[in-house]
Design a protein around this motif. Sequence first.
Motif, PDB file in Angstrom:
ATOM      1  N   VAL A 310      21.031  94.925  26.014  1.00  0.00           N
ATOM      2  CA  VAL A 310      19.634  94.570  25.744  1.00  0.00           C
ATOM      3  C   VAL A 310      19.056  93.903  26.978  1.00  0.00           C
ATOM      4  O   VAL A 310      19.749  93.221  27.730  1.00  0.00           O
ATOM      5  CB  VAL A 310      19.499  93.635  24.527  1.00  0.00           C
ATOM      6  N   MET A 311      17.756  94.123  27.179  1.00  0.00           N
ATOM      7  CA  MET A 311      17.016  93.477  28.259  1.00  0.00           C
ATOM      8  C   MET A 311      16.205  92.346  27.646  1.00  0.00           C
ATOM      9  O   MET A 311      15.461  92.558  26.681  1.00  0.00           O
ATOM     10  CB  MET A 311      16.088  94.479  28.958  1.00  0.00           C
ATOM     11  N   LEU A 312      16.352  91.155  28.201  1.00  0.00           N
ATOM     12  CA  LEU A 312      15.671  89.974  27.682  1.00  0.00           C
ATOM     13  C   LEU A 312      14.994  89.227  28.822  1.00  0.00           C
ATOM     14  O   LEU A 312      15.529  89.140  29.926  1.00  0.00           O
ATOM     15  CB  LEU A 312      16.657  89.049  26.966  1.00  0.00           C
ATOM     16  N   ARG A 313      13.832  88.672  28.520  1.00  0.00           N
ATOM     17  CA  ARG A 313      13.093  87.892  29.512  1.00  0.00           C
ATOM     18  C   ARG A 313      13.271  86.395  29.218  1.00  0.00           C
ATOM     19  O   ARG A 313      13.053  85.946  28.101  1.00  0.00           O
ATOM     20  CB  ARG A 313      11.599  88.241  29.488  1.00  0.00           C
ATOM     21  N   ARG A 314      13.659  85.646  30.236  1.00  0.00           N
ATOM     22  CA  ARG A 314      13.839  84.196  30.080  1.00  0.00           C
ATOM     23  C   ARG A 314      12.462  83.524  30.048  1.00  0.00           C
ATOM     24  O   ARG A 314      11.682  83.625  30.981  1.00  0.00           O
ATOM     25  CB  ARG A 314      14.672  83.655  31.247  1.00  0.00           C
ATOM     26  N   VAL A 315      12.160  82.834  28.932  1.00  0.00           N
ATOM     27  CA  VAL A 315      10.864  82.169  28.789  1.00  0.00           C
ATOM     28  C   VAL A 315      10.980  80.654  28.705  1.00  0.00           C
ATOM     29  O   VAL A 315       9.988  79.942  28.872  1.00  0.00           O
ATOM     30  CB  VAL A 315      10.095  82.697  27.554  1.00  0.00           C
ATOM     31  N   ALA A 316      12.196  80.119  28.445  1.00  0.00           N
ATOM     32  CA  ALA A 316      12.339  78.656  28.350  1.00  0.00           C
ATOM     33  C   ALA A 316      13.798  78.284  28.466  1.00  0.00           C
ATOM     34  O   ALA A 316      14.701  79.072  28.136  1.00  0.00           O
ATOM     35  CB  ALA A 316      11.763  78.136  27.029  1.00  0.00           C
ATOM     36  N   SER A 317      14.042  77.067  28.942  1.00  0.00           N
ATOM     37  CA  SER A 317      15.397  76.515  28.967  1.00  0.00           C
ATOM     38  C   SER A 317      15.302  75.006  29.088  1.00  0.00           C
ATOM     39  O   SER A 317      14.258  74.464  29.485  1.00  0.00           O
ATOM     40  CB  SER A 317      16.213  77.093  30.135  1.00  0.00           C
ATOM     41  N   GLN A 318      16.400  74.329  28.726  1.00  0.00           N
ATOM     42  CA  GLN A 318      16.453  72.867  28.834  1.00  0.00           C
ATOM     43  C   GLN A 318      17.906  72.450  28.949  1.00  0.00           C
ATOM     44  O   GLN A 318      18.800  73.143  28.441  1.00  0.00           O
ATOM     45  CB  GLN A 318      15.786  72.183  27.639  1.00  0.00           C
ATOM     46  N   SER A 319      18.146  71.335  29.619  1.00  0.00           N
ATOM     47  CA  SER A 319      19.515  70.881  29.844  1.00  0.00           C
ATOM     48  C   SER A 319      19.561  69.368  29.853  1.00  0.00           C
ATOM     49  O   SER A 319      18.554  68.694  30.129  1.00  0.00           O
ATOM     50  CB  SER A 319      20.036  71.429  31.179  1.00  0.00           C
ATOM     51  N   VAL A 320      20.743  68.836  29.562  1.00  0.00           N
ATOM     52  CA  VAL A 320      20.952  67.390  29.698  1.00  0.00           C
ATOM     53  C   VAL A 320      21.096  67.018  31.168  1.00  0.00           C
ATOM     54  O   VAL A 320      21.031  65.826  31.513  1.00  0.00           O
ATOM     55  CB  VAL A 320      22.210  66.939  28.921  1.00  0.00           C
ATOM     56  N   TYR A 337      21.824  92.018  29.183  1.00  0.00           N
ATOM     57  CA  TYR A 337      22.923  91.404  28.438  1.00  0.00           C
ATOM     58  C   TYR A 337      23.766  92.549  27.874  1.00  0.00           C
ATOM     59  O   TYR A 337      23.336  93.251  26.954  1.00  0.00           O
ATOM     60  CB  TYR A 337      22.383  90.503  27.328  1.00  0.00           C
ATOM     61  N   PRO A 338      24.969  92.733  28.434  1.00  0.00           N
ATOM     62  CA  PRO A 338      25.769  93.913  28.050  1.00  0.00           C
ATOM     63  C   PRO A 338      26.309  93.807  26.635  1.00  0.00           C
ATOM     64  O   PRO A 338      26.362  92.726  26.040  1.00  0.00           O
ATOM     65  CB  PRO A 338      26.904  93.902  29.080  1.00  0.00           C
ATOM     66  N   GLU A 339      26.677  94.930  26.097  1.00  0.00           N
ATOM     67  CA  GLU A 339      27.310  94.970  24.783  1.00  0.00           C
ATOM     68  C   GLU A 339      28.590  94.129  24.821  1.00  0.00           C
ATOM     69  O   GLU A 339      29.383  94.209  25.763  1.00  0.00           O
ATOM     70  CB  GLU A 339      27.638  96.406  24.404  1.00  0.00           C
ATOM     71  N   GLY A 340      28.764  93.289  23.822  1.00  0.00           N
ATOM     72  CA  GLY A 340      29.900  92.376  23.799  1.00  0.00           C
ATOM     73  C   GLY A 340      29.541  90.970  24.212  1.00  0.00           C
ATOM     74  O   GLY A 340      30.300  90.035  23.950  1.00  0.00           O
ATOM     75  N   SER A 341      28.379  90.793  24.866  1.00  0.00           N
ATOM     76  CA  SER A 341      27.930  89.443  25.207  1.00  0.00           C
ATOM     77  C   SER A 341      27.451  88.745  23.939  1.00  0.00           C
ATOM     78  O   SER A 341      27.093  89.387  22.942  1.00  0.00           O
ATOM     79  CB  SER A 341      26.815  89.499  26.244  1.00  0.00           C
ATOM     80  N   THR A 342      27.442  87.420  23.988  1.00  0.00           N
ATOM     81  CA  THR A 342      27.046  86.649  22.800  1.00  0.00           C
ATOM     82  C   THR A 342      25.642  87.015  22.355  1.00  0.00           C
ATOM     83  O   THR A 342      25.387  87.221  21.160  1.00  0.00           O
ATOM     84  CB  THR A 342      27.130  85.140  23.096  1.00  0.00           C
ATOM     85  N   LEU A 347      22.076  89.761  18.451  1.00  0.00           N
ATOM     86  CA  LEU A 347      20.921  90.598  18.119  1.00  0.00           C
ATOM     87  C   LEU A 347      21.340  91.841  17.347  1.00  0.00           C
ATOM     88  O   LEU A 347      20.641  92.273  16.425  1.00  0.00           O
ATOM     89  CB  LEU A 347      20.188  90.988  19.395  1.00  0.00           C
ATOM     90  N   ALA A 348      22.460  92.428  17.710  1.00  0.00           N
ATOM     91  CA  ALA A 348      22.923  93.632  17.017  1.00  0.00           C
ATOM     92  C   ALA A 348      23.294  93.324  15.577  1.00  0.00           C
ATOM     93  O   ALA A 348      23.002  94.107  14.662  1.00  0.00           O
ATOM     94  CB  ALA A 348      24.122  94.224  17.758  1.00  0.00           C
ATOM     95  N   LEU A 362      36.453  83.946  29.265  1.00  0.00           N
ATOM     96  CA  LEU A 362      35.884  83.831  30.603  1.00  0.00           C
ATOM     97  C   LEU A 362      36.386  84.947  31.509  1.00  0.00           C
ATOM     98  O   LEU A 362      35.652  85.451  32.373  1.00  0.00           O
ATOM     99  CB  LEU A 362      36.226  82.469  31.200  1.00  0.00           C
ATOM    100  N   GLU A 363      37.641  85.346  31.323  1.00  0.00           N
ATOM    101  CA  GLU A 363      38.152  86.463  32.114  1.00  0.00           C
ATOM    102  C   GLU A 363      37.405  87.751  31.802  1.00  0.00           C
ATOM    103  O   GLU A 363      37.092  88.545  32.701  1.00  0.00           O
ATOM    104  CB  GLU A 363      39.647  86.636  31.848  1.00  0.00           C
ATOM    105  N   ASP A 364      37.095  87.966  30.525  1.00  0.00           N
ATOM    106  CA  ASP A 364      36.301  89.142  30.154  1.00  0.00           C
ATOM    107  C   ASP A 364      34.905  89.065  30.768  1.00  0.00           C
ATOM    108  O   ASP A 364      34.355  90.077  31.232  1.00  0.00           O
ATOM    109  CB  ASP A 364      36.192  89.252  28.636  1.00  0.00           C
ATOM    110  N   LEU A 365      34.334  87.855  30.770  1.00  0.00           N
ATOM    111  CA  LEU A 365      32.986  87.683  31.312  1.00  0.00           C
ATOM    112  C   LEU A 365      32.974  87.882  32.820  1.00  0.00           C
ATOM    113  O   LEU A 365      31.952  88.290  33.386  1.00  0.00           O
ATOM    114  CB  LEU A 365      32.461  86.290  30.945  1.00  0.00           C
ATOM    115  N   ASP A 366      34.088  87.607  33.477  1.00  0.00           N
ATOM    116  CA  ASP A 366      34.187  87.827  34.921  1.00  0.00           C
ATOM    117  C   ASP A 366      33.871  89.273  35.283  1.00  0.00           C
ATOM    118  O   ASP A 366      33.291  89.558  36.345  1.00  0.00           O
ATOM    119  CB  ASP A 366      35.597  87.472  35.419  1.00  0.00           C
ATOM    120  N   ARG A 367      34.235  90.199  34.406  1.00  0.00           N
ATOM    121  CA  ARG A 367      34.046  91.614  34.705  1.00  0.00           C
ATOM    122  C   ARG A 367      32.600  92.062  34.498  1.00  0.00           C
ATOM    123  O   ARG A 367      32.122  92.959  35.185  1.00  0.00           O
ATOM    124  CB  ARG A 367      34.980  92.453  33.820  1.00  0.00           C
ATOM    125  N   THR A 368      31.909  91.454  33.553  1.00  0.00           N
ATOM    126  CA  THR A 368      30.543  91.899  33.237  1.00  0.00           C
ATOM    127  C   THR A 368      29.463  91.001  33.836  1.00  0.00           C
ATOM    128  O   THR A 368      28.390  91.482  34.203  1.00  0.00           O
ATOM    129  CB  THR A 368      30.347  91.950  31.711  1.00  0.00           C
TER     130      THR A 368
END
Length: 808
Positions: A310-320, A337-342, A347-348, A362-368
């Motif tokens: 899915v293609m998503l546009r970042r519209v807001a974020s916040q952090s401590v 955001y590839p298939e298998g991402s959170t 959304l699916a 994290l190792e899986d995320l390293d590849r994508t």
Amino acid sequence: MIGSASARDEGPPSAWSQEGVDEAATARVVVDGHGVVTAWNEGARRLLGHRAPEMIGRSGAVLLADAAPAHVLDSLTGLPRWSGTATLLHRDGHRLTVGLLAHHRENDGADDWLLVSPVTRPAPTPEDDAFVRRSFAQAPSTMALYDTGLRLRWANADMERVVGLSEREMRGLRVTEIVLDPESERTEEGMRTALETGRLQELGAALHLAGHERESVWSLSLVPVRDADGRLEGVLLSAHDVTEQYLARQRLVLVDDASLRIGSTLDLPRTAQELADVAVPRFADFVTVDLLPGIEGGEDPPQGSPHGPVMLRRVASQSVLRGRPEAVVPYGTVAAYPEGSTAADCLAAGRPVIEHITPAALEDLDRTAPQRAERMRHFGFHSVLAVPMRARGLTLGVATFSRHRRPQRFEQDDLLLGQEITARAAVCIDNARRYTRERDTSLTLQSNLLPQHLPEQAALDVASRYLPASARAGVGGDWFDVIPLSGARVALVVGDVVGHGIQASATMGRLRTAVRTLADVDLPPDELLTHLDDLVNRSAGEGDPMALLDGDIGATCLYAVYDPVSRHCTIARAGHPVPALVAPDGTVEFLEVPAGPPLGLGGLPFESTELEPAEGSLLVLYTDGLVEARGRDLDEGIAAMREVLRRPAQDLEATCDALLRALLVDRPSDDVALLVARTRALDASHVATWPVSQDPAAVAETRKVACRQLSEWGLDDAVFVTELVVSELVTNAIRYGRPPIELRLIYDRTLICEVSDGSTTAPHLRRARTSDEGGRGLLLVAQLTQGWGTRQITNGKIIWAEQALPAD
């Protein structure tokens, strides 16, 4: 859960049996509202010797050794319970003083008393102290007893379990030495206060106890303990784990805060940011809000849940963390955001997803997404909650909540809370999306309905401004117009439709069209507003929204007509703000034009004001959005406007800009329309007038003087057409009109020929038959000129014809 109430399998099975309960050890008697005995148990027989058949149905008063005083009986009325002693008669006649507890009962209309008394009362035994100590040790509440030196003497099993130390290990230590936490200092201070005052102290404490994964919240009671003589012996600390209740309250507070803070505007990015701001730091350490592309533009997202990448546009974020260093995707950027991402899985599935970050993940995320994996390792992400943003059956995007500073993972309760606040934001974002679409449509509609450029005319120099309302208020129905009229005159119009959105814009367009139509009839301003008011009322009667919007009056309007030949100006208004007149010397006057009712009330008259402004004067027409604003009184707005107009710029565009700068500090909460016009005058060298006698022979003389005047003006090329027009119009006036008759030629951007007479009968075009000797004159006039018409005046009418001048 720390200190939570739960069944624990400790020690050997119990040897207790129901058979050990002796029901007859308590005397139980029931008497009705009249004092008649209705129930008598075996315990009552043991206590007083009477069997049940002997007492049921009899008055209970026979059991009293002494009659009860009347005031005692009266005092029982209305009491739910009574306790005390009574002297009763045993069956064998001896007197017994017993303790009674009486309960007043009202069930299904019954009104009786249940009296209970133990047959025997156990006396204290030496074993009682051991019994009490065992009860203290085994109590489910967390308790510890401290002496006056604040040293622990006893601790029960629950205290041992919570602290993770045995009573032997804690004995002789203070609270601050058993639990190293700032709250221990406050607890010990409360113990001192309890010993000094002899009063119970209540405290709340949030502790991160050794051996426990997360912080727990406790309610503490510090009870002063006295000996038999009343001397203080120590303090009993009783603690109750209220973590669950505290967290539940915090969730409710967060939900309440979200309902207040999210959706404060109809600005989509701001609404998304409000969701992120609410969630940090109370719910998550890092929050992102990503929407499907096109949402910000007001488009409808595809039906159903998106699948695959899915293609998503970042519209807001916040952090401590300052600067949001965890963010990988910049604001406004569309990321995959590839298939298998959170986010994609959330959304699916169309439901929230909790993911605990493991080394394998994290190792899986390293590849994508290696950059995301690197940031998550660097900041220590350990738990992620992704919630789909859905509203009205549409999927808008996803909100992702992450934790990397607080150690607690997301749990089921957190999932429900995340859903709650995200659902609130999703509805608000969808409202903003829909509003954005409607606002864009309204702006497009309104810009197309407003004048694209002001018409050329010689009577006035004109500049204008239109500002739509802020995004929160929505596009309204303010409008302005400049309408050329016959005789080189010009009409200025400013109006305001109540309400916002497409309906207000459409109503504005219809009113503007109606005003232009009525202006073509050359009605005086007061009559034009009367006809416009009738139109609005008729629309209301037909259920049309043109008259009333949201229950308010439909519109206000100001209509002014300026004649550059006579410098005469006529103004009427329907509930609209008064215009300003600025004399050439800078004097500012807000004209006293009779208010007139707003359009839509009906049945009330409109009046006009007439004036003759000096050449070079400024007429300033505006809508209320210019002078009325939040936090500013109307008089303050008028005063500020007066101050600007005292020093008007030579350039009208600069004057408009100066007014907007002075009066509109922020984006206006209502639409603003502004029209500034500088008056001009046509001098005698451009106007020629001749009286005409009501004699057919006067037509030839009139043609001659008109042709001579054209020659003086250098308009010889216009002589032929003008001669024909003058001949036709003067002939009609002599033949069908009444004196006085007058011919006037006006030399401006065009050549205008006007013939006035004392009759109110207006001519009209008709198709002449072959056999007719006349009836073709007006048809020729209409064919040879660019326009002709008639208008009523105070003492008759004027027939006019306007012809374009040959190009130089």
